[in-house]
Every structure is written in C-alpha cells, then in structure tokens.
Design a protein around this motif. Structure first.
Motif, PDB file in Angstrom:
ATOM      1  N   ALA A  84      45.490  25.784  26.157  1.00  0.00           N
ATOM      2  CA  ALA A  84      46.533  25.098  26.942  1.00  0.00           C
ATOM      3  C   ALA A  84      47.167  26.064  27.936  1.00  0.00           C
ATOM      4  N   ALA A  85      47.512  27.250  27.463  1.00  0.00           N
ATOM      5  CA  ALA A  85      48.194  28.220  28.335  1.00  0.00           C
ATOM      6  C   ALA A  85      47.279  28.639  29.488  1.00  0.00           C
ATOM      7  N   ILE A  86      46.005  28.904  29.181  1.00  0.00           N
ATOM      8  CA  ILE A  86      45.070  29.334  30.232  1.00  0.00           C
ATOM      9  C   ILE A  86      44.886  28.210  31.255  1.00  0.00           C
ATOM     10  N   ALA A  87      44.661  26.986  30.764  1.00  0.00           N
ATOM     11  CA  ALA A  87      44.396  25.860  31.675  1.00  0.00           C
ATOM     12  C   ALA A  87      45.594  25.608  32.592  1.00  0.00           C
ATOM     13  N   ALA A  88      46.796  25.672  32.024  1.00  0.00           N
ATOM     14  CA  ALA A  88      47.998  25.413  32.831  1.00  0.00           C
ATOM     15  C   ALA A  88      48.203  26.518  33.854  1.00  0.00           C
ATOM     16  N   VAL A 193      44.195  35.126  28.608  1.00  0.00           N
ATOM     17  CA  VAL A 193      45.583  34.706  28.812  1.00  0.00           C
ATOM     18  C   VAL A 193      46.257  35.630  29.829  1.00  0.00           C
ATOM     19  N   VAL A 194      46.013  36.917  29.675  1.00  0.00           N
ATOM     20  CA  VAL A 194      46.618  37.885  30.598  1.00  0.00           C
ATOM     21  C   VAL A 194      46.029  37.716  32.004  1.00  0.00           C
ATOM     22  N   GLY A 459      47.142  21.459  28.591  1.00  0.00           N
ATOM     23  CA  GLY A 459      47.550  22.450  29.593  1.00  0.00           C
ATOM     24  C   GLY A 459      47.432  21.896  31.004  1.00  0.00           C
ATOM     25  N   VAL A 460      46.328  21.220  31.267  1.00  0.00           N
ATOM     26  CA  VAL A 460      46.113  20.622  32.595  1.00  0.00           C
ATOM     27  C   VAL A 460      47.196  19.575  32.868  1.00  0.00           C
ATOM     28  N   ALA A 461      47.417  18.691  31.890  1.00  0.00           N
ATOM     29  CA  ALA A 461      48.402  17.615  32.081  1.00  0.00           C
ATOM     30  C   ALA A 461      49.799  18.183  32.295  1.00  0.00           C
ATOM     31  N   ALA A 462      50.143  19.198  31.493  1.00  0.00           N
ATOM     32  CA  ALA A 462      51.494  19.780  31.595  1.00  0.00           C
ATOM     33  C   ALA A 462      51.700  20.433  32.955  1.00  0.00           C
ATOM     34  N   ALA A 463      50.688  21.190  33.412  1.00  0.00           N
ATOM     35  CA  ALA A 463      50.842  21.883  34.699  1.00  0.00           C
ATOM     36  C   ALA A 463      50.952  20.865  35.840  1.00  0.00           C
ATOM     37  N   LEU A 464      50.118  19.814  35.780  1.00  0.00           N
ATOM     38  CA  LEU A 464      50.172  18.804  36.855  1.00  0.00           C
ATOM     39  C   LEU A 464      51.511  18.069  36.819  1.00  0.00           C
ATOM     40  N   ALA A 465      51.991  17.756  35.611  1.00  0.00           N
ATOM     41  CA  ALA A 465      53.275  17.046  35.497  1.00  0.00           C
ATOM     42  C   ALA A 465      54.415  17.926  35.995  1.00  0.00           C
ATOM     43  N   ALA A 466      54.393  19.196  35.588  1.00  0.00           N
ATOM     44  CA  ALA A 466      55.469  20.106  36.024  1.00  0.00           C
ATOM     45  C   ALA A 466      55.438  20.247  37.550  1.00  0.00           C
ATOM     46  N   LEU A 485      37.310  18.056  34.783  1.00  0.00           N
ATOM     47  CA  LEU A 485      35.913  18.185  35.216  1.00  0.00           C
ATOM     48  C   LEU A 485      35.746  19.431  36.084  1.00  0.00           C
ATOM     49  N   ARG A 486      36.739  19.648  36.955  1.00  0.00           N
ATOM     50  CA  ARG A 486      36.669  20.846  37.818  1.00  0.00           C
ATOM     51  C   ARG A 486      36.683  22.128  36.977  1.00  0.00           C
ATOM     52  N   GLN A 487      37.421  22.076  35.850  1.00  0.00           N
ATOM     53  CA  GLN A 487      37.494  23.252  34.971  1.00  0.00           C
ATOM     54  C   GLN A 487      36.306  23.327  34.005  1.00  0.00           C
TER      55      GLN A 487
END
Ligand code: FAD
Length: 506
Positions: A84-88, A193-194, A459-466, A485-487
């Motif tokens: 989640a963290a990496i995707a976001a 993550v880093v 992670g994707v959903a959270a980043a897009l929503a934020a 899909l892009r990821q």
C-alpha cells in the motif's frame, strides 16, 4: 532447571533422546486440550486468562503533539501495508508508514511465513502480479526457491511430484508458490519503501484512530517518545487485525470456520543444520519408516508437524503445530500461545534430532519474532467475497485484483474494491488479512500474495482519493483499475478490456 522439573512444567529436556517416555507433556495452565483434526484445540480460555480486577482507571485527557500531517497514513508494515505504501507513494502521495516492529514484511518475514502461496492459477496463468511480482523478481538469486516459469501449470506426474514435496504443486499441478529468504525480503521491502520516498516510522504502535463522526482523520501512536497524533487525508489499516477500525463504532466480523485452519495461531520456527534432501528422500522412498516416525512423534508430543522446505537445503520450516481456541486480540491468550509454541518447537527439535533422517545435527535457529496470527477480525465492507462466489466465477465491476481459488474445480476469484471499504466509515480503507469476506473465503484471501494485491489496490485508491480531495468510497473505480493495470497488476479480461482491448485475449 532439572530435566524432571522441565518435564513437570510441560517443557521437554533439551537435547536428550527419549524425552517423552512418560507420554506427551501437558502444558502448565493449558489443561483443557483436546485433539481434533490434528489441531491442538484449547477450550479453557479461562485457565489461560487470569481474572482481571473489576476496577477501572480514568485516564486524564491531555493535549498531544502532532507528529505529521500527511496525504496517506498506512498503519502496519506487513505485506499489505508495504504494498500500500509503495503504490501510494509512486503516485506522488506523501505517505507515512507506521510499523510497531523493526522490519517490514509482517508475517512473511518476522512471522517466518516464508512459503508464498499460489500466484499462478490452475492453468499456470500468472494472476497475482504488480508489486507481488516485483518483490519476487527483485529478490537476489538464491533467496527464492520455486519452479521455473515454463513449469507453472504443468501436470507432468514426475515434475508435479517433485514440486509437491517443495511447496509448489497441488492437485497434481505445478504452481508459482515459492519459498523465500525472510531477511532478503525484509531488506528488499525496506529498500522499495525508501526508494518510493515513503516516510517510514518503525518502533511506533498505532493505538487509536482520530475520528470526526464517521470520518477517520488520522491516528494516535505510541513510541519511546510517548503519544503523538498524525493527521491524514486517507488512512489505510493494514494491521492484520483491523486494530484502528476496531477502535471505532464500525462493526467487524469474527466468525470462524472451525473445520479449517484459517483461525489457528502459533509461532513458526526454523531448524537449521539439516539436510532437507535427505529428509525428502526418506519421506518419498520409505513410506513405512516415515509413518512410523510420525506416529512416534504424535505419541510423544500429541501434535506433531512435518517440516516444509525453505529457501535453503540446510534450513527446515515449521509453521505449526496449530493451536485453536485462542483469541489473537487477547493479550493473555497471545502470551499462552507463545509459551505453548515454544514448548512444541523444542519438543519437535528433540524428536527430529533423535530419529529423523537429515536432522541429526539440527538446532533451533529461530523462533519467529512475530506470532503467527491467521485470523482475528474482518471488515464489514461495502462488498464481500463469499463461498457462493466460488461456484459462479462472478467478476465484480469494481474488481481490483484476482485471487487463485482453492482447487481446480473452482474458477479464479474476483476481488472487489468494496471489500476494502468499511461500510460505516469514511476516509479509511482496510487491506490484507482483514478484508471483507466470509470465513471460508478467508482461507485464501489472507494469503501473502492476496495481501500484496489488496494492499497495492488500497494504496492506489488512497493516493488517488487524497489527490482528488475526495473520500475513498466516492472514488471512480475505473481510475483505480486503470492505475492498477499501469502498475502491472492483473485484472480479469472482462474488466481489463475496457482499458486495453488487447487484454481480452489473455
Ligand atoms: C502460521 C501461519 C502460516 C501461514 N501460511 C501461509 C502460507 O503458507 N502462504 C501464505 O501465502 N500465507 C500464509 N499465511 C498467511 C499470511 O502469512 C498472512 O495472512 C499475511 O502475512 C497477512 O498479511 P498482512 O499484511 O495482512 O498482515 P501481517 O503480515 O500480520 O502484517 C501486519 C503488520 O502490521 C503491524 N502492526 C499490527 N498492529 C499494529 C499497530 N497497532 N501499530 C503498528 N503496527 C502494527 C505488524 O507488526 C505487522 O508487521 C500463514 C499465516 C500463519 C500465521
């Protein structure tokens, strides 16, 4: 401690043969043990749990310093939280990842659950991809043991028999389900993550959500510095136990399938100094000797496990004996499970050293730093994967990934975005082993690849929503699917074709 005293207390003497001549040990305080389905079933919670005083303490209210204000707060750095963290962060979100221990990977590293379950389906198609795939591809040579790509889906009897002994063939079909080096996975998870520029906060234990009505606005965590608050546009609970969601008014599910191991707890361990090829040859070529050995082990210990292969021939993996009847969110029970698991680990060591081919020089290399919790709570989500879905092959319109099914008689399982969205809360998603599903479906949705899958989607959903200044529940699901899909994630052809007509052919 004398050997007599150790045995009296339920502990086997160390490094001695014939240790259980008097019969199986009875664990002190765990006297209501019964044998069912090969599990050690504990039915005396009251014995493990000491009565607690009835009085309470009114903690004074206090002002907390704010540690950070961030786009996305991810709580729990297991497979789901790491993905989640990496995707976001890869979407440019400012991400804070809070983890209570000193490493990432959760049970897949600290829990020594180093057998990564199936990522190919029964036809050999690679369906759990994305960050899951990237992690496995980037692990160094020698840190992953599993069949080569061209063998996935193979039904050749000899190839399947070879991999069946090595975690990677079921129902006569070779699958992509390798074993990995937990330290290499810890290192790589941290590195990724880093690299993604996630702000990583280890040694920090999230204790409560910050709530405004139904909206989660952040969380409070404890560390050596005391208590701090974090505010976030979107929070992702990847604690495995839905710790944050459990401290809101939202409902959770916790029913279990008693006939399945999905609810069992135990602490895994590694025996090193072994020769697993010798052991596997014994299992394969001497069925009588093998069953006598297992019978002897069961007689001495009651609950006796076979080892799994690991990423090295000189290390054996034990992910049991499985203990049932304990609560993974009761601290007395967690303590009792640690005691019992350690007794059983040492008991296994003794028996294997004495009588198992390939184990004469074995030693207890490591008891898992993290207790092995398979199940505690599950979300009450907007959508839910259920046993009925297995027969239908239903593809959800809000699909965020596809899971392998339990056996070739079932089609692949479409995982809906709604299973990550708590029905009664805003601004928070749940991913990993507490996604919304019934107890039957939990048996596979809790597996590590599925946790990477749901974590990446969250992670994707959270980043897009934020980024859009909206709540995750109001997100356009197609935007999430397009980004997944892009990821590099896999979606059913019926869903993916909307974005890329060529994918319908897959
Ligand atoms: C014994 C056993 C055998 C298994 N066998 C397999 C197998 O063969 N193959 C397979 O694929 N899967 C297997 N599983 C299942 C799989 O390991 C887990 O379901 C999976 O790791 C769950 O991932 P997760 O990210 O949801 O949670 P976890 O791996 O539990 O990670 C949660 C993380 O959150 C952290 N955390 C928790 N609470 C807090 C808090 N309040 N604040 C801060 N941090 C917190 C934890 O420290 C942990 O790092 C097994 C599980 C067990 C226990």
């Amino acid at each position: 401690m004398s050997d007599d005293k150790r045995a009296e207390d339920g502990w086997p003497p160390l490094y001695k043969s014939e240790i259980f001549r008097e019969g199986p040990p009875t664990a002190a305080g765990l006297n209501a043990v019964s044998v069912e389905q090969g599990l050690e079933v504990f039915s005396g919670a009251a014995t493990a749990r000491r009565a607690r005083p009835k009085r309470t303490y009114l903690e004074p209210a206090r002002e907390l310093p704010v540690f950070a204000e961030t786009d996305v707060l991810v709580v729990g750095g297991g497979p789901a939280g790491t993905a989640a963290a990496i995707a976001a962060a890869r979407l440019g979100a400012d991400v804070l990842l809070v983890e209570r221990y000193n490493h990432l990977g959760g049970l897949s590293t600290g829990g020594l659950v180093i057998w990564i379950d199936r990522m190919s389906d029964w036809t050999g198609r690679h369906i759990i991809r994305g960050i899951a795939n990237e992690l496995l591809e980037r692990l160094p040579t020698g840190a992953v043991q599993g069949p080569k790509r061209s063998d996935w889906g193979c039904k050749d009897a000899a190839t399947a028999a070879y991999w069946a002994q090595r975690t990677a063939a079921f129902h006569g079909i070779v699958t992509w389900s390798p074993t990995v080096d937990p330290e290499a996975l810890k290192t790589l998870s941290m590195q990724m993550v880093v690299e993604a520029k996630v702000r990583l906060l280890l040694h920090a234990w999230a204790t409560a959500p910050i709530l405004e009505g139904n909206a989660v606005k952040g969380a409070i965590f404890e560390s050596k510095e005391g208590r701090h608050a974090v505010f976030a546009k979107v929070v992702i609970d990847t604690t495995g136990d839905a710790d944050l969601i459990a401290r809101t008014h939202a409902s959770l599910e916790s029913d279990i399938d008693e006939g399945d191991i999905h609810h069992c707890i135990n602490t895994a361990f590694l025996l090193a100094g072994v020769d697993m090829e010798r052991w596997l040859a014994f299992r394969r070529d001497e069925p009588e000797g093998f069953s006598q050995f297992m019978a002897q082990g069961r007689k001495k210990l009651s609950f006796f496990e076979k080892p799994f292969v690991s990423w090295r021939n000189d290390i054996a993996l034990f992910m049991g004996p499985r203990l049932a009847g304990y609560s993974a969110v009761n601290v007395d029970d967690l303590s009792a499970v640690e005691v019992r698991s350690r007794q059983l680990a040492v008991g296994h060591l003794e028996i294997y050293r004495t009588a198992a081919p390939g184990f004469a020089n074995a030693f207890l290399m490591l008891g898992a730093p993290q207790i092995g919790v398979r199940h505690s709570r599950r979300l009450n989500g907007l959508r839910k994967v259920t046993r009925q879905q297995w027969d239908t092959g239903k593809v959800w319109s809000d699909e965020i990934g596809v899971s392998t099914s339990l056996s070739p008689k079932f089609p692949n399982i479409s995982v809906p975005y709604g299973a990550l969205v708590p029905a009664e809360l805003d601004n928070i998603l749940g991913a990993g082993r507490h996604v919304a599903c019934d107890a039957n479906s939990h048996t596979f949705l809790r597996e590590i690849p599925q946790c990477w899958l749901t974590g990446q989607a969250a992670g994707v959903a959270a980043a897009l929503a934020a980024g859009a200044g909206t709540s995750p529940r109001a997100m356009d699901v197609q935007a999430i699917q397009r980004e997944l899909l892009r990821q590099g994630a896999y979606l059913s052809p019926a869903v993916a074709t909307a974005f890329n007509p060529a994918s319908a052919a897959e």
